[in-house]
Design an enzyme around this catalytic site. Structure first.
Site, PDB file in Angstrom:
ATOM      1  N   GLU A  76       1.448   5.647  11.311  1.00 19.34           N
ATOM      2  CA  GLU A  76       2.608   4.265  12.564  1.00 19.34           C
ATOM      3  C   GLU A  76       2.983   3.405  10.799  1.00 19.34           C
ATOM      4  O   GLU A  76       4.509   2.944  11.358  1.00 19.34           O
ATOM      5  CB  GLU A  76       1.355   3.522  13.597  1.00 19.34           C
ATOM      6  N   ASP A  77       2.561   3.302   9.810  1.00 18.62           N
ATOM      7  CA  ASP A  77       3.137   1.509   9.538  1.00 18.62           C
ATOM      8  C   ASP A  77       3.743   3.076   8.189  1.00 18.62           C
ATOM      9  O   ASP A  77       3.167   1.471   7.273  1.00 18.62           O
ATOM     10  CB  ASP A  77       2.004   0.651   8.903  1.00 18.62           C
TER      11      ASP A  77
END
Length: 713
Positions: A76-77
């Site tokens: 996700e990051d």
């Protein structure tokens, strides 16, 4: 930040056969991917995944769960992709990381409809692999432990989300320690004063009475030594939020609460559990109604223990939980015990439940729920409640949420039994349906042919399954009731023009109006979605009344200029024949009120806005709606006769709303379309003459006059 060696050592302590190399690779990969990222506190971001992994080692979870914790934010990051994680750490780990990513993207604290849909997705993700939610819970726990670094508004949002969703979910999964800590951390944000007050009370109590926990623990060890039972005694004061919740539920102050201390006695085997129970009850007096045997009747998440409350030193109540070591392990980790390791071997705890079966039992009852809000309510009801165990007349054990009623019991047995329920017996004594069932009671449901669920049951039922079944049955009943009402309306309308609403004619009308069938036509007619005049016109347009000599509604009021338009005030619903006055609203034309309308007092200091109006003389069309408040007998055919009577008086029902339902009377609001006040008076006289009409009056609601543009100008 915990070094890789220390994290590996934490895993190796319970799993000597751990894949140390893969855990180190995951550690290094996560460190590289999160390089340059920082938390709100200023710490390196990767310190967070490491702490999440450390929390999961406390539950002795498998390598895949630990690796997922280290990598749970990479997809996700960071620039890491699913395919790269799968290539380096295997498909199983990639699927778990992807599952946690999808859970993170669910905005569970959004609007109700979206929240319900996200709950569905959450349960779907859990059903694929429950380890996804274990990582997410550990992630939330660490975020709550470090929440002070967030801005205040974000703290409140996360704390509410934790209190509403994650803490109950942890409890439902059997991870009671995590539930308590999550609740207490959220409580610290949402009500810091309340929490501080309870802690101050505890400090004062300790000063007054000394260390009660240590003294009672010593007493229990002494009692067990005398009986020759080997057991470990663990005592503690309950968490501040647990005490606060108890104070709110019992509406008592801190000083009046008794069982604020809890003790756990962990034995070698099951027989010793009952020996300990006997020894404790011989030494201290048991509190009636506070005994639960979850060993003989375990909870659905695998929890087993004996609970009892006794009066200890100085008459102070204490709660005692008695269990074996294996039971204690499941009590600490709940469903997560399925993946726990010890000495390099996957846990073979006989009390650990099958996660797939557990999640399936939790979700299957929600699959048929159509309404999002109903689904959300059902999920929360099932997650938040503890359980009671009761018996059917045949001796079968039925598990229900605490606070459940015979209605819940009936639907737990079978939907058909629930729908036909007319009464119940608890321990062979007839009781009201709203009675709360207690542990160990025997429940018998009395049924009757032709009985159908009542709307009031929704207030009585507590389980999601019962509420869903009741709503479904009521929807079907409403369709049937509207269809019957629609037929009466159609019959009155067709008889008014000398015709009968035969099946053939109704089929023709449905076809002309492009509806599925005559049942749909009648149901929509009964629910006021269409009116009877339209149905007649669809089949016999030549029989429609000639309105050419009637006053047009748009030209019915005299005293307005040609460019002024008017609306009838919804508060008083003035009819032709009543004295009226107009109030001008800039940009919204003129609103016409009856001269005795209460809302006219709002304009007494604005005479420039008043207009002297009166109704045009002549025959008006029956298009002026007004509301009647009726109380009628609850008997077969009464509503049909009322509708027929209204049709015979050449009035049209545009809406019908039941406001109160009692066994002997119904109260309802009828919105009817009339010509004038004479038409109203003749209709009310005709209805008053009906023997089953107990009361009738014209209904006016001053609050409906508070229009958004009705401020002073």
């Amino acid at each position: 930040m915990i070094p890789a060696d220390d994290l590996v050592e934490l895993v190796r302590a319970y799993n000597p056969k751990t894949n140390e190399k893969l855990i180190r690779e995951a550690y290094d990969f996560g460190l590289e991917m999160h390089e340059g990222q920082y938390r709100h506190s200023g710490e390196a971001y990767f310190s967070h995944p490491i702490e999440v992994a450390a929390i999961l080692t406390e539950q002795q979870l498998d390598d895949a769960t630990i690796i997922t914790a280290l990598l749970h934010d990479t997809i996700e990051d960071t620039k890491a992709s699913y395919s790269e994680v799968a290539r380096r750490f295997g498909e199983e780990n990639a699927l778990l990381v992807d599952g946690v990513t999808k859970l993170t993207n669910l905005q569970l604290s959004s609007t109700e409809t979206k929240q319900a849909e996200n709950f569905r997705k959450l349960f779907m993700a859990m059903s694929k692999d429950l380890r996804v939610i274990l990582v997410k819970l550990a992630d939330r726990l660490h975020n709550m432990r470090t929440i002070r670094a967030m801005r205040p508004q974000k703290q409140i949002q996360k704390a509410r989300e934790t209190m509403d969703i994650y803490a109950p979910l942890a409890g439902r999964m059997g991870m009671q320690w995590m539930r308590e800590e999550l609740e207490d951390l959220a409580f610290k944000v949402l009500n810091p004063d309340g929490r501080a007050s309870i802690i101050r009370r505890f400090i004062t109590l300790q000063k007054e009475t000394g260390d009660v926990v240590q003294r009672i623990t010593g007493d229990m060890i002494q009692v067990l030594d005398k009986t020759g039972i080997q057991a470990e005694v663990i005592g503690r004061a309950k968490k501040p939020y647990s005490i606060w919740r108890k104070m709110q539920a019992k509406d008592q102050g801190f000083s009046r609460l008794s069982d604020i201390y809890g003790f756990r006695i962990v034995t070698a085997d099951e027989n010793d559990c009952y020996r300990v129970l006997g020894a404790i009850h011989q030494r201290w007096r048991a509190v009636p109604g506070r005994f639960k045997d979850y060993i003989s009747q375990p909870k659905s998440n695998g929890y087993r223990s004996i609970h009892t409350t006794v009066s200890g030193r100085d008459g102070r109540r204490v709660e005692v939980q008695i269990r074996t070591r294996q039971m204690h392990d499941v009590a600490e980790t709940g469903v997560a015990a399925h993946w726990s390791y010890r000495d390099g071997v996957r846990g073979e705890n006989p009390f650990a439940v099958d996660p797939a079966r557990w999640i399936r039992s939790l979700t299957e009852q929600f699959d048929t729920e159509e309404d999002h809000a109903d689904f959300l309510e059902a999920v929360k009801l099932e997650m938040y409640q503890d359980q009671v165990f009761c018996f059917s007349p045949k001796g079968d054990v039925v598990k229900l949420p605490r606070g459940a009623t015979p209605i819940d019991f009936a639907y737990a047995i079978h939907t058909r039994i629930g729908n036909a329920c007319v009464g119940a017996k608890i321990d062979h004594i007839r009781v009201p349906l709203w009675t709360r069932i207690k542990n160990g009671q025997s429940v018998e449901i009395i049924t009757a042919v032709g009985q159908m669920p009542q709307a009031t049951w929704l207030d009585i039922a507590t389980t999601g399954k019962a509420k869903s079944a009741i709503r479904r049955a009521l929807r079907e009943l409403d369709h049937e009731r509207f269809a019957k009402l629609g037929f009466e309306l159609a019959r009155a309308a067709f008889e008014h023009v000398g015709k009968k609403p035969t099946e053939k004619i109704l089929d023709m009308a449905a076809k002309q109006m492009r509806l599925e069938d005559r049942e749909t036509l009648l149901a929509r007619l009964g629910s006021a979605e269409i009116n009877a005049h339209e149905v007649v016109q669809a089949v016999f347009p030549e029989l429609a009344p000639d309105d050419s000599d009637e006053v047009a509604a748009e030209a019915a009021v005299i005293g307005l200029s040609s460019d002024q338009r008017f609306d009838r005030a919804p508060c008083c619903e003035p009819l032709p024949g009543e004295r009226i006055v107009g109030i001008s609203h800039r940009g919204h034309g003129v609103v016409v009120h009856a001269i005795d309308c209460d809302n006219l007092t709002n304009y007494e200091d604005q005479p420039n806005r008043w207009l002297d109006l009166h109704w045009q003389v002549g025959r008006h069309k029956p298009v002026y709606g007004t509301t009647l408040d009726l109380t009628i007998g609850n008997d077969a055919g009464v509503l049909g006769r009322i509708c027929t009577l209204i049709g015979e008086n050449q009035a049209n029902i545009s809406n019908l709303e039941f406001t109160d339902r009692k066994p002997d009377f119904y109260r309802l609001k009828l919105h009817v379309e009339l010509r004038n006040t004479e038409h109203l008076h003749s209709l009310m006289l005709a209805l008053q003459a009906e023997s089953e009409v107990a009361a009738i009056e014209r209904f006016r609601d001053p609050s409906l006059g508070r229009l958004p543009y009705a401020a002073k100008e």
